[in-house]
Design an enzyme around this catalytic site. Structure first.
Site, short mmCIF file in Angstrom:
data_model
loop_
_atom_site.label_atom_id
_atom_site.label_comp_id
_atom_site.label_asym_id
_atom_site.label_seq_id
_atom_site.Cartn_x
_atom_site.Cartn_y
_atom_site.Cartn_z
N ASP A 169 35.34 17.66 2.90
CA ASP A 169 36.48 18.84 2.69
C ASP A 169 37.60 18.16 3.57
O ASP A 169 37.59 17.69 4.51
CB ASP A 169 36.09 19.97 3.33
CG ASP A 169 37.04 21.04 3.36
OD1 ASP A 169 38.20 21.13 2.90
OD2 ASP A 169 36.84 22.14 3.91
N HIS A 194 35.67 21.07 -0.39
CA HIS A 194 36.03 22.36 -0.11
C HIS A 194 35.66 23.32 -1.02
O HIS A 194 35.62 23.19 -2.23
CB HIS A 194 37.61 22.26 0.07
CG HIS A 194 38.27 23.53 0.61
ND1 HIS A 194 38.06 23.93 1.81
CD2 HIS A 194 38.95 24.30 -0.02
CE1 HIS A 194 38.70 24.87 2.18
NE2 HIS A 194 39.30 25.40 0.97
N SER A 243 38.19 29.51 3.56
CA SER A 243 39.56 28.96 3.54
C SER A 243 40.57 29.80 4.19
O SER A 243 40.64 30.12 5.40
CB SER A 243 39.81 28.64 2.07
OG SER A 243 40.78 27.37 2.10
#
Length: 302
Positions: free
Chosen positions: A243, A275, A162
């Site tokens: 995601d 995600h 991320s």
């Protein structure tokens, strides 16, 4: 009536900011001490990289079977929206233990400064300082014995999830521009990388970074000249089909592939997943194990 002290100025995915200057992060982060994992034999310990600003790391050493064999370095930057989570949290401690064991690599998981105490660009500066600290061991006389004794500085991988993957990109560009003598960055692993994309995410990142270049800030939207400077030979990107960052991740992959960088980039996509599924919802599921296996295989290819 609502107290003036509780009037909200801005509300984002991970925090709200009040008009009196306070910031409320929506997520609490717990921490666990370093340990030796009874299943894998991976040992961990904490090191201070800089007392001020405060930068530290947790180092993970896999079980040593041959003391003459040097191990690749997995330099890891955790995600958490630039404002929460920790290298010392139970979630990342478990994840890095698994990665160190699977990849048979020394993992250096960085604890960097977070918004609001240290607004962006502190995280970029801290992770660069941590990478320079790793470099200080290349002559085998650095402050940490494990790195001096076991690390292969010709096999360094920049890895993160991320927002951490975003910081990996910035590090790879900086190494390509400034150099890192004594160290060879071979590859980069990006899990569900953050490069903005949705207006709400762009606005959140820009709020956390008071001095910014707008939505086209090169840390948020890497320009082609930065992609061409990435200092590694190969990149592996993990996507999750559902995601919210999937589309912008694809943009990064496509831009990197057609840039003048010259390396090889591949991606792995996990269907029907969201995600950070491998950390948040299904850390012991088959697809999370597949992610760790493919991550480890990418490291071991060299």
């Amino acid at each position: 009536m609502e107290s003036a002290n509780n009037e909200i100025a801005h509300e984002f995915r991970f925090f709200r900011a009040y008009k009196d200057g306070r910031v409320e992060i929506f997520y609490n982060t717990s921490k666990v001490p370093p340990s030796t994992d009874s299943v894998t034999g991976v040992q961990s310990k904490d090191v201070v990289i800089s007392p001020e600003p405060a930068v530290s790391a947790r180092i993970f050493l896999p079980k040593i079977h041959d003391s003459t064999q040097k191990l690749p370095i997995l330099f890891y930057i955790h995600g958490g929206g630039f404002c929460f989570e920790s290298a010392f949290s139970p979630m990342f401690h478990k994840h890095l233990t698994s990665l160190a064991a699977e990849a048979n690599a020394i993992a250096v998981s960085v604890e960097y400064g977070l918004f609001p105490d240290r607004p962006i660009p502190a995280c970029y500066d801290d992770t660069w300082a941590a990478l320079k600290w790793v470099q200080s061991h290349a002559s085998r006389n650095g402050p940490d014995q494990w790195l001096n004794e076991y690390a292969d500085f010709d096999r360094v991988f920049l890895c993160g999830d991320s927002g951490g993957a975003n910081m990996c990109h910035s590090l790879a560009v900086r190494v390509g521009s400034d150099g890192l003598p004594g160290v060879k960055v071979v590859g980069m692993v990006m899990v569900h990388p953050f490069f903005g994309g949705l207006a709400v995410d762009d606005e959140m990142w820009l709020y956390m970074c008071p001095e910014n270049g707008g939505v086209n800030d090169r840390r948020l939207r890497p320009p082609v000249e930065d992609l061409a400077r990435i200092a590694c030979e190969k990149v592996l990107i993990f996507f999750a089909e559902k995601d919210h960052l999937r589309e912008v991740g694809q943009w990064y992959y496509d831009e990197l592939k057609k840039s003048e960088w010259g390396g090889s980039v591949e991606f792995v996509e996990h269907q029907d997943e969201f995600h950070e599924f491998h950390l948040l919802t299904e850390p012991d599921g088959d697809k999370a194990l597949d992610l760790i296996n493919k991550f480890g295989s990418f490291i071991k290819q060299n």
